[in-house]
Design a protein around this motif. Sequence first.
Motif, PDB file in Angstrom:
ATOM      1  N   THR A 259      36.727  -5.716  69.225  1.00  0.00           N
ATOM      2  CA  THR A 259      37.304  -4.474  69.720  1.00  0.00           C
ATOM      3  C   THR A 259      37.430  -3.421  68.621  1.00  0.00           C
ATOM      4  O   THR A 259      37.345  -2.226  68.895  1.00  0.00           O
ATOM      5  CB  THR A 259      38.693  -4.725  70.339  1.00  0.00           C
ATOM      6  N   GLY A 262      34.142  -1.609  68.400  1.00  0.00           N
ATOM      7  CA  GLY A 262      33.985  -0.731  69.559  1.00  0.00           C
ATOM      8  C   GLY A 262      34.817   0.529  69.438  1.00  0.00           C
ATOM      9  O   GLY A 262      34.351   1.631  69.735  1.00  0.00           O
ATOM     10  N   ASN A 340      30.619  -5.779  74.729  1.00  0.00           N
ATOM     11  CA  ASN A 340      31.431  -4.734  74.117  1.00  0.00           C
ATOM     12  C   ASN A 340      30.574  -3.726  73.349  1.00  0.00           C
ATOM     13  O   ASN A 340      30.824  -2.519  73.397  1.00  0.00           O
ATOM     14  CB  ASN A 340      32.471  -5.363  73.186  1.00  0.00           C
ATOM     15  N   THR A 344      30.553   0.181  74.424  1.00  0.00           N
ATOM     16  CA  THR A 344      31.116   1.227  73.564  1.00  0.00           C
ATOM     17  C   THR A 344      30.065   2.036  72.815  1.00  0.00           C
ATOM     18  O   THR A 344      30.357   3.131  72.346  1.00  0.00           O
ATOM     19  CB  THR A 344      32.093   0.622  72.539  1.00  0.00           C
TER      20      THR A 344
END
Length: 476
Positions: A259, A262, A340, A344
């Motif tokens: 994350t 991203g 992901n 993104t």
Amino acid sequence: MNFQNDLKKNYILNSLYQVLVMIIPLIMTPYLTRTLGSEGLGQYAYYYSFAYYFSLFSMLGIPNYGNRSIAQVSREKEKRTKVFLEIYKLQIAISLSVIVIYSAFIHFFLKDNRIAWMLWGFVFAYTFDISWFFFGMEQFKVTLIRNFSIKIITILFVFILVQSESDVYKYALITSIGTLFANLVLFPKAKKLLTTFDCSEIRSRKHIKRILILFIPCLAVSIYTVMDKMMLGTMVQMNEVGFYESSERIIKLPLVFVTSLGTVMLPRISNLLNSNEKEKSNNYLYKSIIFMMFLSSSMCFGIIAIADIFVPVFFGNGFEKCISILTILMPSCIFLAFANVIRTQYLLPNEMDRQYVFALLMGAIANLGLNLLLIPRYASVGASIGTLITEIIVCFFQCFSVRQYISLKKYVVCSIPFIISGILMSIVVRSTKFNIENLYIILCIKVLLGILIYFFVLFILYALWKTYKFALKKKF
């Protein structure tokens, strides 16, 4: 060169930010499993799921939309002020409405709702969550400093005040207050990045449609990240929620780095596309896939390899079921990492919101059906199976939606060596036995052995690939 260094710095800073977000559960999990037990943790996770759902509605699709919108106007102070005020005005109106509904919900519909009331502040805190503004500005240092100070204080309060299973209420209250203060301290810094603006020119309505579109995937994701715990608490025993919640805290460790990338790349790719630098954005996409596959496969299969030793050392007695749950859940990291990057660095920057929404809706529908089928029979293990299959489905649909625009075959091929290395490492480490009684020593030895095997296999595969390419050149 400065551009590259700035990107690396932002990734490192945001990784630290995400690690700090996760540092409380990771540091406190061994303590909480021993003080609150599976029953206490299960109760907290069950009521937290409801609080999380309402906080989700407070933010709608603002985090991704706000990040992208601020990134597109980040260089112009007046424009970014206007965009920020327009989006934040919506956030305040929605959040305050949600607070009223949450209060009514826990009063009328939740029995034994003391924990839910303790989490009232957690829901209210999202009225002041403007971290999306700093992400859009690519100023990750601010959130890092914010989290470091607040999280350390929170950890201290938990260790001081939470001493037994009955203190689950105190734990919920500490979570609420910590989240609220963490959001409030961002405002003084935000004020310095904004300018005065005529409020009569603010038009928030034009953002509603896009925010709602990006809220659908947030809601869909919540079905297989939060609702599974609500279903476990409703359909089976509360301690099954505790097993699942404890295992999820471990799986979130590799996801921190996924994350983080991203969050950093979304505003950067949005800027590049806005400047018509498509080739450079595609180059970042390829490098990100390689990096994510390296991280996710090594950590995923590494945790699987040591799960049988790690669980009793980390969680203590009574959590043996987490070994099976972790083994099932961990492979989902690989599919989530791949998806992901696609999301993104291609779908969202290119404003392919509908394709993104469709993929997550398919995953949500599948997960809901699988949970209804598997949880009554297999409890937390059934929820784990449902989550793994869901991540595979979401990854498939996201990849399917971009198949005409990027070379998926190239990305899949470059991922294979990392997965092979991870599987071989996991098999060898899991099957290796040591005639040592101390579990801590065995755990350390297995971790070191796993690292050596992973890099050794990766080196062999790389050498074979280079030899194969050389042979092809010589032949033709």
